[in-house]
Design a protein around this motif. Structure first.
Motif, PDB file in Angstrom:
ATOM      1  N   LYS A  17       2.443   1.907  -3.601  1.00 53.60           N
ATOM      2  CA  LYS A  17       1.330   2.327  -4.469  1.00 53.60           C
ATOM      3  C   LYS A  17       1.064   3.814  -4.081  1.00 53.60           C
ATOM      4  N   ALA A  18       1.075   4.353  -2.985  1.00 53.30           N
ATOM      5  CA  ALA A  18       0.943   5.797  -2.530  1.00 53.30           C
ATOM      6  C   ALA A  18       2.081   6.336  -2.738  1.00 53.30           C
ATOM      7  N   ILE A  19       3.299   6.057  -2.796  1.00 50.54           N
ATOM      8  CA  ILE A  19       4.385   6.711  -3.086  1.00 50.54           C
ATOM      9  C   ILE A  19       4.316   7.122  -4.751  1.00 50.54           C
ATOM     10  N   GLU A  20       4.090   5.975  -5.409  1.00 48.85           N
ATOM     11  CA  GLU A  20       3.722   6.227  -6.758  1.00 48.85           C
ATOM     12  C   GLU A  20       3.096   7.265  -7.478  1.00 48.85           C
ATOM     13  N   GLN A  21       1.847   7.378  -6.586  1.00 49.00           N
ATOM     14  CA  GLN A  21       0.749   8.198  -7.000  1.00 49.00           C
ATOM     15  C   GLN A  21       1.119   9.641  -6.197  1.00 49.00           C
ATOM     16  N   GLY A  22       2.265   9.889  -5.526  1.00 49.06           N
ATOM     17  CA  GLY A  22       2.698  11.153  -4.752  1.00 49.06           C
ATOM     18  C   GLY A  22       1.629  11.408  -3.454  1.00 49.06           C
ATOM     19  N   LYS A  23       1.303  10.372  -2.919  1.00 48.71           N
ATOM     20  CA  LYS A  23       0.504  10.506  -1.601  1.00 48.71           C
ATOM     21  C   LYS A  23       0.954   9.973  -0.517  1.00 48.71           C
ATOM     22  N   ALA A  24       0.505  10.349   0.627  1.00 52.06           N
ATOM     23  CA  ALA A  24       0.957   9.548   1.800  1.00 52.06           C
ATOM     24  C   ALA A  24       0.117   8.450   2.068  1.00 52.06           C
ATOM     25  N   PRO A  25       0.895   7.389   2.589  1.00 56.45           N
ATOM     26  CA  PRO A  25       0.257   6.161   2.710  1.00 56.45           C
ATOM     27  C   PRO A  25      -1.111   6.221   3.717  1.00 56.45           C
ATOM     28  N   LYS A  26      -2.170   5.685   3.187  1.00 56.67           N
ATOM     29  CA  LYS A  26      -3.263   5.559   4.380  1.00 56.67           C
ATOM     30  C   LYS A  26      -3.552   3.976   4.638  1.00 56.67           C
ATOM     31  N   GLU A  43       0.747  -1.125   0.167  1.00 51.19           N
ATOM     32  CA  GLU A  43      -0.050  -0.063   0.047  1.00 51.19           C
ATOM     33  C   GLU A  43       0.899   1.237   0.203  1.00 51.19           C
TER      34      GLU A  43
END
Length: 520
Positions: free
Chosen positions: A274-283, A271
């Motif tokens: 995937k979050a890093i690839e999308q430039g987001k912080a993991p949730k 997870e």
């Protein structure tokens, strides 16, 4: 029999507290200091008084008459080897205490002798005031109470007044202070209830609670107090009823801890990627959160609210899930238990490498009770809020002000930290039960030589870096207990950083009033 009116109250039963301040001082005029010591002794909280205070609080809680926090401040005092020498006290025949913690716990820098630096702490990580080059520390005043303002007020009325701090007649110099505060549910910053598994002392505690051969074995009072049955050392007569105090600062890298746990859990790691690839912080999803909970609890050896993995290997009985949040259940008291022992040939429930099993081995280690200590730590620094935790990097220093009491620093703290936590085969080499591989260092507080202190995050988590230590550790399967022999090797990160401390001796009340003021 230990005289409750002659021992200081933090050794046993402990001082009631919501906040605590440690005031480290240097004696600047020994003769004047000795004149004031009997008066200071009158302000010291004895075990008898501390027990009365605690029983009063418990009674009011049980009756439902406790309204808010009771205004209560307690004081204890202890001295280093250099402080006792200034007072003219007969010297201890104890190389660890006499040499001090800096010598015992720091690693040698380039060109320095291993004889003068017998530990693993990088010297640059230590607070300067604890280094002998800064002039040394002679003593510490421990002040515990309902709040820091109350503590400061009482300190001014007692310690400052007795030793004339702030005027031309002062006999002490305050060189360093450190304060801590109790967190909600009595947890430490990683999120686990602290202070569980305290020794049960014969003659002081009610040993009728240990009705069978399971759980904490009652110990002789001499394991904690000098001059009593179970104390193996030959200390001076004046030291009877005293106890050696270890103070140590452990910084806890909380955001790094949770991110490191996540990268070592398959669901959470996926997870996160995937979050890093999308430039987001993991949730994290519920499954990822549950997997991290199992993994981190196995590292500790208990679930966050105290239930031991040995009794509850797959699910925390003290928590109930509610819309992704966790709330303490009514089962906490029942499952916050010490009524169990380990089976040395089995780690399917609690890994051999867990922090709790490394420092509290029970049946894994014959004669374990000789090495127990009273732990009195308190957290320091602000709680780690969600934003800082999500960033994965510590922004505010926080950790544990570790305090322990024992009749022998070598048998207690040194054995648990240096001989067990810091070694791959301590306290008992479990290689014969573990596929021929020793269990490794303690994953929480274990230290290695400064040359091996690396930093790993993200994709590097499963790769060796700077000869980082590794331990055999199970996959976090949410449905099945771990196997007896693990095929996974876990690369450790440095998540607890020691910032130094000192070894002290906590004298009896009679020693404070009669012996030390007249020592030559």
């Amino acid at each position: 029999m230990v005289d409750q009116k002659n021992i200081q109250g933090d050794t046993w039963p402990r001082l009631p507290k919501k906040a605590e301040k440690f005031i480290f001082f240097r004696i600047t005029n020994a003769q004047e200091f000795k004149k004031g010591l009997p008066t200071m002794a009158d302000f010291i909280t004895t075990a008898h008084t501390a027990l009365q205070n605690r029983n009063d609080i418990y009674k009011k809680k049980a009756e439902g008459t406790l309204k808010g926090i009771i205004n209560l401040v307690s004081i204890n005092i202890a001295f280093s080897a250099t402080g006792l020498s200034k007072l003219g006290a007969e010297k201890f025949n104890d190389d660890v205490f006499n040499g001090g913690q800096f010598k015992d716990m720091t690693a040698p820098s380039e060109g320095e002798s291993a004889k003068d630096h017998q530990g693993l702490d990088p010297q640059q990580d230590w607070v300067n005031e604890f280094k002998p080059s800064s002039g040394g520390i002679d003593g510490v005043l421990t002040v515990a109470g309902d709040s820091l303002p109350s503590i400061d007020k009482m300190t001014r009325k007692t310690f400052d007044w007795v030793f004339n701090v702030g005027n031309d007649k002062q006999s002490v110099e305050v060189v360093y202070t450190k304060e801590g505060q109790v967190l909600d549910n009595h947890i430490e910053h990683f999120g686990w209830v602290d202070g569980i598994s305290q020794p049960i002392i014969k003659g002081l505690d009610d040993i009728s609670k240990t009705k069978d051969d399971r759980g904490m074995t009652p110990i002789e009072p001499g394991v904690i107090f000098v001059g009593h049955e179970g104390n193996e050392s030959k200390h001076p007569k004046w030291a009877k009823d005293g106890s050696f105090m270890v103070f140590r600062i452990y910084e806890q890298l909380v955001p790094e801890f949770y991110h490191w746990c996540a990268w070592n859990c398959s669901i959470a790691a996926e997870e996160a990627k995937k979050a890093i690839e999308q430039g987001k912080a993991p949730k994290w999803s519920d499954k990822a959160f549950d997997q991290m909970g199992l993994f981190s609890s196995r590292l500790v050896g208990r679930w966050p609210m105290g239930a031991p993995m040995e009794l509850h290997p797959l699910e925390d009985p003290n928590w109930t899930k509610n819309k992704g949040q966790f709330e303490v259940s009514a089962l906490k008291t029942m499952n916050n238990t010490d009524s169990f022992n380990y089976k040395p040939t089995d780690q399917t429930r609690c890994p051999y490498a867990s922090h709790m099993r490394k420092t509290g081995p029970r049946d894994d280690y014959p004669g374990y009770t000789k090495h127990v200590m009273m732990r009195r730590g308190i957290p320091y620094g602000p709680p780690c809020l969600q934003g800082e935790q999500a960033g994965g990097s510590t922004q505010h220093e926080r950790g544990l002000l570790f305090v322990s009491y024992q009749s022998s620093i070598e048998n207690g703290f040194v054995t648990q930290q240096k001989r067990w936590a810091n070694t791959s085969d301590g306290p008992t080499d479990m290689a014969k039960h573990n596929g021929g591989v020793s269990q490794g260092i303690d994953p929480i507080i274990g230290q290695v030589h400064p040359s091996r202190n690396g930093k790993c995050t993200g994709a590097q988590i499963n790769a060796k870096y700077q000869d980082a230590p590794q331990i055999p550790f199970p996959d976090s399967d949410l449905e099945n207990p771990a196997s007896q022999v693990y095929d996974k090797s876990l690369t450790l990160d440095r998540l607890v950083v020691p910032h130094g401390g000192e070894y002290f001796f906590t004298p009896s009340i009679s020693a404070l009033k009669e012996y030390l003021p007249n020592a030559r």
